[in-house]
Design a protein around this motif. Sequence first.
Motif, PDB file in Angstrom:
ATOM      1  N   ALA A 148      -1.494  12.790   9.417  1.00  0.00           N
ATOM      2  CA  ALA A 148      -1.729  11.349   9.418  1.00  0.00           C
ATOM      3  C   ALA A 148      -0.957  10.697   8.274  1.00  0.00           C
ATOM      4  CB  ALA A 148      -3.222  11.073   9.277  1.00  0.00           C
ATOM      5  N   TRP A 149      -0.424   9.516   8.544  1.00  0.00           N
ATOM      6  CA  TRP A 149       0.431   8.821   7.578  1.00  0.00           C
ATOM      7  C   TRP A 149      -0.113   7.427   7.348  1.00  0.00           C
ATOM      8  CZ3 TRP A 149       3.740   4.492   8.319  1.00  0.00           C
ATOM      9  CH2 TRP A 149       4.666   4.262   7.284  1.00  0.00           C
ATOM     10  N   THR A 150      -0.074   6.997   6.115  1.00  0.00           N
ATOM     11  CA  THR A 150      -0.499   5.641   5.761  1.00  0.00           C
ATOM     12  C   THR A 150       0.704   4.852   5.266  1.00  0.00           C
ATOM     13  OG1 THR A 150      -2.694   6.436   5.109  1.00  0.00           O
ATOM     14  CG2 THR A 150      -2.023   4.259   4.308  1.00  0.00           C
ATOM     15  N   PRO A 151       0.988   3.686   5.853  1.00  0.00           N
ATOM     16  CA  PRO A 151       2.127   2.889   5.380  1.00  0.00           C
ATOM     17  C   PRO A 151       1.961   2.520   3.911  1.00  0.00           C
ATOM     18  CG  PRO A 151       1.291   2.047   7.478  1.00  0.00           C
ATOM     19  CD  PRO A 151       0.287   3.054   6.978  1.00  0.00           C
ATOM     20  N   PRO A 152       3.075   2.323   3.218  1.00  0.00           N
ATOM     21  CA  PRO A 152       2.978   1.927   1.807  1.00  0.00           C
ATOM     22  C   PRO A 152       2.394   0.529   1.667  1.00  0.00           C
ATOM     23  CG  PRO A 152       5.236   1.711   2.582  1.00  0.00           C
ATOM     24  CD  PRO A 152       4.472   2.390   3.690  1.00  0.00           C
ATOM     25  N   ALA A 153       1.830   0.267   0.515  1.00  0.00           N
ATOM     26  CA  ALA A 153       1.339  -1.084   0.250  1.00  0.00           C
ATOM     27  C   ALA A 153       2.499  -2.062   0.381  1.00  0.00           C
ATOM     28  CB  ALA A 153       0.746  -1.157  -1.155  1.00  0.00           C
ATOM     29  N   PRO A 154       2.271  -3.201   0.982  1.00  0.00           N
ATOM     30  CA  PRO A 154       3.381  -4.138   1.196  1.00  0.00           C
ATOM     31  C   PRO A 154       3.948  -4.680  -0.110  1.00  0.00           C
ATOM     32  CG  PRO A 154       1.290  -5.174   1.728  1.00  0.00           C
ATOM     33  CD  PRO A 154       1.003  -3.712   1.509  1.00  0.00           C
ATOM     34  N   VAL A 155       5.226  -4.961  -0.093  1.00  0.00           N
ATOM     35  CA  VAL A 155       5.856  -5.623  -1.237  1.00  0.00           C
ATOM     36  C   VAL A 155       5.175  -6.980  -1.425  1.00  0.00           C
ATOM     37  CG1 VAL A 155       7.983  -6.674  -2.090  1.00  0.00           C
ATOM     38  CG2 VAL A 155       8.057  -4.471  -0.891  1.00  0.00           C
ATOM     39  N   PRO A 156       4.793  -7.331  -2.645  1.00  0.00           N
ATOM     40  CA  PRO A 156       4.089  -8.602  -2.847  1.00  0.00           C
ATOM     41  C   PRO A 156       4.982  -9.803  -2.604  1.00  0.00           C
ATOM     42  CG  PRO A 156       4.582  -7.561  -4.955  1.00  0.00           C
ATOM     43  CD  PRO A 156       4.928  -6.557  -3.888  1.00  0.00           C
ATOM     44  N   THR A 157       4.348 -10.898  -2.344  1.00  0.00           N
ATOM     45  CA  THR A 157       5.023 -12.180  -2.183  1.00  0.00           C
ATOM     46  C   THR A 157       4.543 -13.097  -3.315  1.00  0.00           C
ATOM     47  OG1 THR A 157       3.257 -12.904  -0.684  1.00  0.00           O
ATOM     48  CG2 THR A 157       5.251 -11.955   0.324  1.00  0.00           C
ATOM     49  N   PRO A 158       5.259 -14.221  -3.535  1.00  0.00           N
ATOM     50  CA  PRO A 158       6.358 -14.738  -2.720  1.00  0.00           C
ATOM     51  C   PRO A 158       7.693 -14.100  -3.079  1.00  0.00           C
ATOM     52  CG  PRO A 158       5.933 -16.255  -4.515  1.00  0.00           C
ATOM     53  CD  PRO A 158       4.890 -15.171  -4.621  1.00  0.00           C
ATOM     54  N   LEU A 159       8.647 -14.230  -2.156  1.00  0.00           N
ATOM     55  CA  LEU A 159      10.029 -13.899  -2.449  1.00  0.00           C
ATOM     56  C   LEU A 159      10.729 -15.163  -2.933  1.00  0.00           C
ATOM     57  CD1 LEU A 159      11.038 -11.752   0.679  1.00  0.00           C
ATOM     58  CD2 LEU A 159       9.714 -11.084  -1.337  1.00  0.00           C
ATOM     59  N   SER A 160      11.751 -15.001  -3.726  1.00  0.00           N
ATOM     60  CA  SER A 160      12.524 -16.167  -4.166  1.00  0.00           C
ATOM     61  C   SER A 160      13.160 -16.837  -2.956  1.00  0.00           C
ATOM     62  CB  SER A 160      13.603 -15.736  -5.159  1.00  0.00           C
ATOM     63  OG  SER A 160      14.364 -14.650  -4.644  1.00  0.00           O
ATOM     64  N   PRO A 161      13.308 -18.155  -2.995  1.00  0.00           N
ATOM     65  CA  PRO A 161      13.899 -18.867  -1.859  1.00  0.00           C
ATOM     66  C   PRO A 161      15.305 -18.368  -1.557  1.00  0.00           C
ATOM     67  CG  PRO A 161      12.909 -20.406  -3.420  1.00  0.00           C
ATOM     68  CD  PRO A 161      12.929 -19.057  -4.097  1.00  0.00           C
ATOM     69  N   MET A 162      15.676 -18.408  -0.284  1.00  0.00           N
ATOM     70  CA  MET A 162      17.011 -17.989   0.133  1.00  0.00           C
ATOM     71  C   MET A 162      17.868 -19.244   0.329  1.00  0.00           C
ATOM     72  SD  MET A 162      18.109 -15.216   3.053  1.00  0.00           S
ATOM     73  CE  MET A 162      17.506 -16.133   4.463  1.00  0.00           C
ATOM     74  N   LEU A 163      18.774 -19.485  -0.612  1.00  0.00           N
ATOM     75  CA  LEU A 163      19.597 -20.686  -0.557  1.00  0.00           C
ATOM     76  C   LEU A 163      20.625 -20.607   0.564  1.00  0.00           C
ATOM     77  CD1 LEU A 163      18.353 -21.135  -3.405  1.00  0.00           C
ATOM     78  CD2 LEU A 163      20.598 -22.017  -4.105  1.00  0.00           C
ATOM     79  N   LYS A 164      20.857 -21.731   1.208  1.00  0.00           N
ATOM     80  CA  LYS A 164      21.955 -21.814   2.157  1.00  0.00           C
ATOM     81  C   LYS A 164      23.268 -21.819   1.372  1.00  0.00           C
ATOM     82  CE  LYS A 164      19.409 -24.602   5.532  1.00  0.00           C
ATOM     83  NZ  LYS A 164      19.369 -25.903   6.254  1.00  0.00           N
ATOM     84  N   PRO A 165      24.299 -21.155   1.882  1.00  0.00           N
ATOM     85  CA  PRO A 165      25.589 -21.189   1.180  1.00  0.00           C
ATOM     86  C   PRO A 165      26.072 -22.608   0.911  1.00  0.00           C
ATOM     87  CG  PRO A 165      25.621 -19.492   2.858  1.00  0.00           C
ATOM     88  CD  PRO A 165      24.330 -20.248   3.045  1.00  0.00           C
ATOM     89  N   THR A 166      25.773 -23.522   1.833  1.00  0.00           N
ATOM     90  CA  THR A 166      26.219 -24.915   1.662  1.00  0.00           C
ATOM     91  C   THR A 166      25.464 -25.632   0.553  1.00  0.00           C
ATOM     92  OG1 THR A 166      24.710 -25.528   3.461  1.00  0.00           O
ATOM     93  CG2 THR A 166      27.037 -25.175   4.029  1.00  0.00           C
TER      94      THR A 166
END
Length: 257
Positions: A148-166
């Motif tokens: 039996a396998w248990t998934p890892p604890a999720p990476v916490p949030t928030p993530l930094s905003p993803m800027l548009k190249p423009t």
Amino acid sequence: MDAEDVTTPSAATLAELPEASAAGTLGQIYAELRQFAGTPVVALIFRHLATHPGLLEEIWSSLRPLMMTGLLQDTAWRLAAESVPAHLVPPLSRDLQATIGFAGETRQPMLNAIDAYNRANPANLLVILSLLHRIRDSAPARAVSQKAWTPPAPVPTPLSPMLKPTDMAPHIRRLVNDIGFGDRSTLDTVVPSLLRHLAGAPGLLAILHTVLRPAFRDGSLQGATDALRARMQAAAAELAPHIGPLPRLAGNAPAIA
């Protein structure tokens, strides 16, 4: 799924079903994709597959039993960890981090984004390579013998905003363009997503550009990447028989590099 729920692609992007618009079966698949990889986001490749009626549902039905065992994810993370070249980025002191703007409220969300990509990218690569192997084989899936396998604890949030190249300042956009792409007078239309998450700390991007540029230019980073891909290909060949048949994709199988 209504037409307006799907993001319309431009010449440089793929159509996608955003996570906020995924409901019903697709919403459940998105939730399990996040759960089994321990990531807070669903990769673009899966968001794109969801725009083709019934396709992601078929793929996930065939892939899910293997993902539940954790064998694919653990293999991907192990291979990635073993393949990282040593001493690519030197330790950054707290004072240096503060000087370049990688501190305070901006620091942890950026670390979360880095952790999320380090968690998701190896698993996603091995999934895709395994699927490419599997679509050439119509045999029933082989069972996986694993505890039996248990998934890892999720990476916490928030993530930094993803800027548009423009939305990036011109000098930042040019700097990002030069990381890994080579010296160019023309801006590339595709910007790696992680760099877009880090664009809120231009000083960090400047340091990454300075320390990583030689490894890109002398081919050492490409060599490490090629070696990892070769190991992933070998692992995919071993994992593919544990995925259910994919008859819908079998007639459109691309060549495996």
